[in-house]
Design a protein around this motif. Structure first.
Motif, PDB file in Angstrom:
ATOM      1  N   ALA A  82      -5.464   0.755  -3.218  1.00  0.00           N
ATOM      2  CA  ALA A  82      -4.887   1.540  -2.123  1.00  0.00           C
ATOM      3  C   ALA A  82      -5.789   2.705  -1.757  1.00  0.00           C
ATOM      4  CB  ALA A  82      -3.500   2.037  -2.501  1.00  0.00           C
ATOM      5  N   LYS A  83      -6.348   3.372  -2.753  1.00  0.00           N
ATOM      6  CA  LYS A  83      -7.234   4.507  -2.481  1.00  0.00           C
ATOM      7  C   LYS A  83      -8.481   4.071  -1.720  1.00  0.00           C
ATOM      8  CE  LYS A  83      -5.751   7.305  -6.366  1.00  0.00           C
ATOM      9  NZ  LYS A  83      -6.111   7.915  -7.645  1.00  0.00           N
ATOM     10  N   LEU A 121       0.525   4.005  -3.645  1.00  0.00           N
ATOM     11  CA  LEU A 121      -0.541   4.860  -3.121  1.00  0.00           C
ATOM     12  C   LEU A 121      -1.529   5.334  -4.181  1.00  0.00           C
ATOM     13  CD1 LEU A 121       1.407   7.029  -0.549  1.00  0.00           C
ATOM     14  CD2 LEU A 121      -0.245   5.225  -0.077  1.00  0.00           C
ATOM     15  N   THR A 122      -1.161   5.275  -5.442  1.00  0.00           N
ATOM     16  CA  THR A 122      -2.048   5.768  -6.492  1.00  0.00           C
ATOM     17  C   THR A 122      -2.955   4.690  -7.078  1.00  0.00           C
ATOM     18  OG1 THR A 122      -0.335   5.437  -8.154  1.00  0.00           O
ATOM     19  CG2 THR A 122      -0.455   7.612  -7.110  1.00  0.00           C
ATOM     20  N   ASN A 137      -2.918   9.134   9.507  1.00  0.00           N
ATOM     21  CA  ASN A 137      -1.860   8.560   8.693  1.00  0.00           C
ATOM     22  C   ASN A 137      -2.045   7.032   8.711  1.00  0.00           C
ATOM     23  OD1 ASN A 137       0.511   7.570   7.606  1.00  0.00           O
ATOM     24  ND2 ASN A 137       1.826   8.924   8.789  1.00  0.00           N
ATOM     25  N   PHE A 138      -1.798   6.375   7.602  1.00  0.00           N
ATOM     26  CA  PHE A 138      -1.982   4.924   7.502  1.00  0.00           C
ATOM     27  C   PHE A 138      -1.201   4.169   8.574  1.00  0.00           C
ATOM     28  CE2 PHE A 138      -0.269   0.946   5.702  1.00  0.00           C
ATOM     29  CZ  PHE A 138      -1.451   0.230   5.691  1.00  0.00           C
ATOM     30  N   LEU A 145       0.822  -1.214   0.000  1.00  0.00           N
ATOM     31  CA  LEU A 145       0.000   0.000   0.000  1.00  0.00           C
ATOM     32  C   LEU A 145       0.853   1.260   0.000  1.00  0.00           C
ATOM     33  CD1 LEU A 145      -2.867  -0.913   2.456  1.00  0.00           C
ATOM     34  CD2 LEU A 145      -3.077  -0.400   0.032  1.00  0.00           C
ATOM     35  N   ILE A 146       1.901   1.265   0.814  1.00  0.00           N
ATOM     36  CA  ILE A 146       2.779   2.429   0.888  1.00  0.00           C
ATOM     37  C   ILE A 146       3.504   2.638  -0.438  1.00  0.00           C
ATOM     38  CG2 ILE A 146       4.871   3.324   1.999  1.00  0.00           C
ATOM     39  CD1 ILE A 146       3.857   1.955   4.577  1.00  0.00           C
ATOM     40  N   LEU A 159      -7.292   3.011   1.948  1.00  0.00           N
ATOM     41  CA  LEU A 159      -6.887   4.186   2.716  1.00  0.00           C
ATOM     42  C   LEU A 159      -8.085   5.098   2.984  1.00  0.00           C
ATOM     43  CD1 LEU A 159      -3.488   4.984   0.991  1.00  0.00           C
ATOM     44  CD2 LEU A 159      -3.863   3.942   3.234  1.00  0.00           C
TER      45      LEU A 159
END
Length: 65
Positions: free
Chosen positions: A46-47, A41-42, A58-59, A37-38, A50
């Motif tokens: 992940a979106k 992020l795009t 913050n995740f 995921l880190i 998150l």
């Protein structure tokens, strides 16, 4: 019939069922997913995650229940 967990976790070559230590295995899978995921992020996945679980934080600071 229930067996002791320790006897079920013995390696297959030693006569057990070869189960892993599930707590450690789960932590490793969660760490792998967090790293992905880190790193991505795009991505849509992940979106969505998150947005659902770390909308205000913050995740890495989101805690479990």
């Amino acid at each position: 019939m229930l067996e002791k967990w320790d006897s079920l976790c013995v390696a297959k070559m030693e006569g057990g069922l070869g189960f892993k230590e599930l707590g450690s295995f789960n932590q490793a899978l969660l760490a792998k997913q967090a790293w992905w995921l880190i790193s991505n992020l795009t991505s849509l996945f992940a979106k969505v995650l998150l947005g659902k679980y770390s909308f205000y934080n913050n995740f890495l600071q989101v805690g479990g229940k």
